[in-house]
Design a protein around this motif. Structure first.
Motif, PDB file in Angstrom:
ATOM      1  N   GLU A 114      36.917  98.100 -19.794  1.00 16.08           N
ATOM      2  CA  GLU A 114      36.311  96.776 -19.626  1.00 16.08           C
ATOM      3  C   GLU A 114      37.363  95.676 -19.664  1.00 16.08           C
ATOM      4  O   GLU A 114      37.096  94.540 -20.082  1.00 16.08           O
ATOM      5  CB  GLU A 114      35.173  96.591 -20.658  1.00 16.08           C
ATOM      6  CG  GLU A 114      34.050  97.600 -20.377  1.00 16.08           C
ATOM      7  CD  GLU A 114      32.869  97.592 -21.335  1.00 16.08           C
ATOM      8  OE1 GLU A 114      32.768  96.689 -22.178  1.00 16.08           O
ATOM      9  OE2 GLU A 114      32.038  98.506 -21.219  1.00 16.08           O
TER      10      GLU A 114
ATOM     11  N   GLU B 236      29.319 104.754 -28.765  1.00 19.53           N
ATOM     12  CA  GLU B 236      28.852 104.941 -27.382  1.00 19.53           C
ATOM     13  C   GLU B 236      28.019 106.218 -27.338  1.00 19.53           C
ATOM     14  O   GLU B 236      28.430 107.247 -27.875  1.00 19.53           O
ATOM     15  CB  GLU B 236      30.072 105.063 -26.460  1.00 19.53           C
ATOM     16  CG  GLU B 236      29.731 105.229 -24.987  1.00 19.53           C
ATOM     17  CD  GLU B 236      31.007 105.231 -24.126  1.00 19.53           C
ATOM     18  OE1 GLU B 236      31.915 104.401 -24.345  1.00 19.53           O
ATOM     19  OE2 GLU B 236      31.089 106.085 -23.229  1.00 19.53           O
TER      20      GLU B 236
ATOM     21  N   ASP C 220      27.001 100.958 -27.393  1.00 18.52           N
ATOM     22  CA  ASP C 220      27.073 100.943 -25.939  1.00 18.52           C
ATOM     23  C   ASP C 220      26.215 102.115 -25.476  1.00 18.52           C
ATOM     24  O   ASP C 220      26.670 103.246 -25.415  1.00 18.52           O
ATOM     25  CB  ASP C 220      28.528 101.088 -25.475  1.00 18.52           C
ATOM     26  CG  ASP C 220      28.633 101.198 -23.951  1.00 18.52           C
ATOM     27  OD1 ASP C 220      27.577 101.157 -23.275  1.00 18.52           O
ATOM     28  OD2 ASP C 220      29.761 101.330 -23.447  1.00 18.52           O
TER      29      ASP C 220
ATOM     30  N   ARG D 212      23.967 105.079 -21.290  1.00 12.15           N
ATOM     31  CA  ARG D 212      23.090 106.233 -21.017  1.00 12.15           C
ATOM     32  C   ARG D 212      22.268 106.582 -22.263  1.00 12.15           C
ATOM     33  O   ARG D 212      22.085 107.742 -22.605  1.00 12.15           O
ATOM     34  CB  ARG D 212      23.929 107.425 -20.539  1.00 12.15           C
ATOM     35  CG  ARG D 212      24.647 107.143 -19.220  1.00 12.15           C
ATOM     36  CD  ARG D 212      25.434 108.322 -18.685  1.00 12.15           C
ATOM     37  NE  ARG D 212      26.076 107.976 -17.422  1.00 12.15           N
ATOM     38  CZ  ARG D 212      27.260 107.352 -17.334  1.00 12.15           C
ATOM     39  NH1 ARG D 212      27.939 107.027 -18.432  1.00 12.15           N
ATOM     40  NH2 ARG D 212      27.762 107.061 -16.142  1.00 12.15           N
TER      41      ARG D 212
ATOM     42  N   CYS E 154      22.164 100.414 -19.773  1.00 11.16           N
ATOM     43  CA  CYS E 154      22.372 100.178 -18.341  1.00 11.16           C
ATOM     44  C   CYS E 154      21.124 100.581 -17.573  1.00 11.16           C
ATOM     45  O   CYS E 154      20.598 101.671 -17.772  1.00 11.16           O
ATOM     46  CB  CYS E 154      23.554 100.999 -17.820  1.00 11.16           C
ATOM     47  SG  CYS E 154      25.163 100.304 -18.230  1.00 11.16           S
TER      48      CYS E 154
ATOM     49  N   LYS F 206      22.502 103.003 -14.100  1.00 16.36           N
ATOM     50  CA  LYS F 206      23.064 104.363 -14.131  1.00 16.36           C
ATOM     51  C   LYS F 206      21.933 105.324 -13.745  1.00 16.36           C
ATOM     52  O   LYS F 206      21.325 105.142 -12.715  1.00 16.36           O
ATOM     53  CB  LYS F 206      23.642 104.653 -15.515  1.00 16.36           C
ATOM     54  CG  LYS F 206      24.777 103.696 -15.903  1.00 16.36           C
ATOM     55  CD  LYS F 206      26.141 104.181 -15.422  1.00 16.36           C
ATOM     56  CE  LYS F 206      27.203 103.106 -15.421  1.00 16.36           C
ATOM     57  NZ  LYS F 206      27.871 102.906 -16.692  1.00 16.36           N
TER      58      LYS F 206
HETATM   59  C1  LIG Z   1      28.936 102.072 -16.768  1.00 18.77           C
HETATM   60  C2  LIG Z   1      29.202 101.908 -18.197  1.00 18.77           C
HETATM   61  C3  LIG Z   1      29.354 100.643 -18.772  1.00 18.77           C
HETATM   62  C4  LIG Z   1      29.437  99.363 -17.990  1.00 18.77           C
HETATM   63  O1  LIG Z   1      28.489  99.160 -17.047  1.00 18.77           O
HETATM   64  P1  LIG Z   1      28.800  98.288 -15.727  1.00 18.77           P
HETATM   65  O2  LIG Z   1      27.436  97.871 -15.323  1.00 18.77           O
HETATM   66  O3  LIG Z   1      29.463  99.221 -14.774  1.00 18.77           O
HETATM   67  O4  LIG Z   1      29.656  97.144 -16.122  1.00 18.77           O
HETATM   68  C5  LIG Z   1      29.546 100.574 -20.134  1.00 18.77           C
HETATM   69  N1  LIG Z   1      29.595 101.673 -20.887  1.00 18.77           N
HETATM   70  C6  LIG Z   1      29.463 102.911 -20.368  1.00 18.77           C
HETATM   71  C7  LIG Z   1      29.514 104.085 -21.272  1.00 18.77           C
HETATM   72  C8  LIG Z   1      29.260 103.067 -19.004  1.00 18.77           C
HETATM   73  O5  LIG Z   1      29.144 104.290 -18.497  1.00 18.77           O
END
Ligand SMILES: *Cc1c(COP(=O)(O)O)cnc(C)c1O
Length: 328
Positions: free
Chosen positions: A88, A136, A166, A169, A194, A197
């Motif tokens: 990031e 995460e 985070d 997923r 997200c 995804k």
């Molecule tokens: C894709 C992703 C993000 C960020 O998402 P974007 O919409 O691409 O900015 C953050 N953390 C993880 C684990 C991701 O896979």
């Protein structure tokens, strides 16, 4: 082409496009977009939090969380392979003056909590102030156990740290561990999910947390240029995804498992790692290159040895991937 590069490559379905085309909209900077408001409350309710905030990307969502939890001169503790730290652009450091304290993960993808504890700085003016632990889930496709997350929460309670997830997923993890979203989100002060995804929406993420937290994050969002106007058009895709595409993630996990089994039969179990919707194909580079080229000819796109299964790969596509591996 069957595209195994990422679960970000999905195309919105006709039904999702319909929902987007027909969305009621208003000016969201005035708080007047009914679809954005509904998406935010829906996500917050699903995760058992007080409030939600619709943002353009997962990167911005994590950045807002870091900026809200931490001030200049504070520190967050994070897996050195985590998206937030690694992918990031160092945003928290660049834009927030927030120092990361990266830590190496254990073999199962979790952060060793004794390492985390050892890296929490004493209250001494020589040090940055440790404020936040960032996890995460899933990480590299693997789901953290509920027990581990509760231990992490306990550590944060003991040491006064906040806990951010985070959860790009998040729902893959919920399904893999057979829990529910509210329980899985409960230990965290804030969670970013997200929509773009595996859930299959074209754009967007949602950050959830307490009313006060989201109020502060909303100010940062405006400052970062994330205040959008008739954003209901895109929020509708995300809302549709939360309403229709969560349960079906289990199918992506099944497809990944089926392909992993075939790969194991072909190459041996040691080299193949399957978790949720991902398969890591740990072959020697030259062998992988041959496999990749073979698959390409069969209409399967797998440039990297991390294969990701998603909404646009159905049973028939999975069968094609399996057949192509068998023919290699
Ligand atoms: C894709 C992703 C993000 C960020 O998402 P974007 O919409 O691409 O900015 C953050 N953390 C993880 C684990 C991701 O896979």
């Amino acid at each position: 082409m069957i595209d195994l590069r990422s679960d970000t490559v999905t195309q919105p379905t006709a039904a999702m496009r319909d929902a987007m085309a027909n969305a009621s909209v208003g000016d969201d900077v005035y708080g007047e977009d009914p679809t954005v408001n509904l998406l935010e409350t829906t996500a917050a309710e699903m995760l058992g939090k007080q409030a939600g905030l619709f943002v353009p990307s997962g990167t911005q969502s994590n950045l807002l969380a870091l900026l809200t939890h931490c001030a200049r001169g504070d520190e967050y503790i994070v897996d050195q392979t985590a998206h937030t730290y690694r992918f990031e652009g160092g945003g928290a450091a660049v834009l927030g003056g927030i120092q990361p304290q990266p830590i190496s993960p254990a073999a199962d993808g979790s952060l060793p909590l004794e390492e985390v504890r050892a890296n929490i700085k004493p209250d001494d003016f020589h040090f940055a102030k440790s404020k936040l632990l960032c996890l995460e889930n899933t990480i590299g496709g693997r789901a953290l156990t509920d027990e581990y997350i509760l231990q992490a929460r306990h550590l944060c309670d003991e040491t006064g740290l906040c806990l951010h997830l985070d959860g790009a997923r998040f729902f893959n993890a919920v399904i893999a561990t057979n829990t529910n979203a509210e329980e899985s989100a409960a230990p965290f002060d804030s969670v970013s999910i997200c929509l773009s995804k595996g859930l299959g929406a074209p754009v967007g993420s949602v950050l959830v947390g307490s009313v006060d937290f989201i109020k502060a994050a909303r100010r940062w969002r405006k400052m970062l240029g994330g205040g959008m106007r008739q954003a209901g058009v895109i929020a509708a895709g995300g809302l549709f995804a939360l309403q229709h595409n969560v349960e079906r993630l289990a199918l992506d996990h099944t497809h990944a498992g089926q392909v992993a089994t075939t790969l194991e039969q072909k190459f041996g179990a040691d080299q193949i790692k399957h978790a949720t919707n991902m398969v890591h194909v740990g072959l020697a580079t030259s062998l992988y290159t041959q496999l990749r080229e073979h698959l390409q000819v069969k209409g399967i796109r797998a440039p990297r040895p991390r294969w990701v299964f998603h909404l646009d790969i159905d049973d028939a596509d999975t069968a094609k991937v399996i057949e192509a591996i068998e023919q290699f």
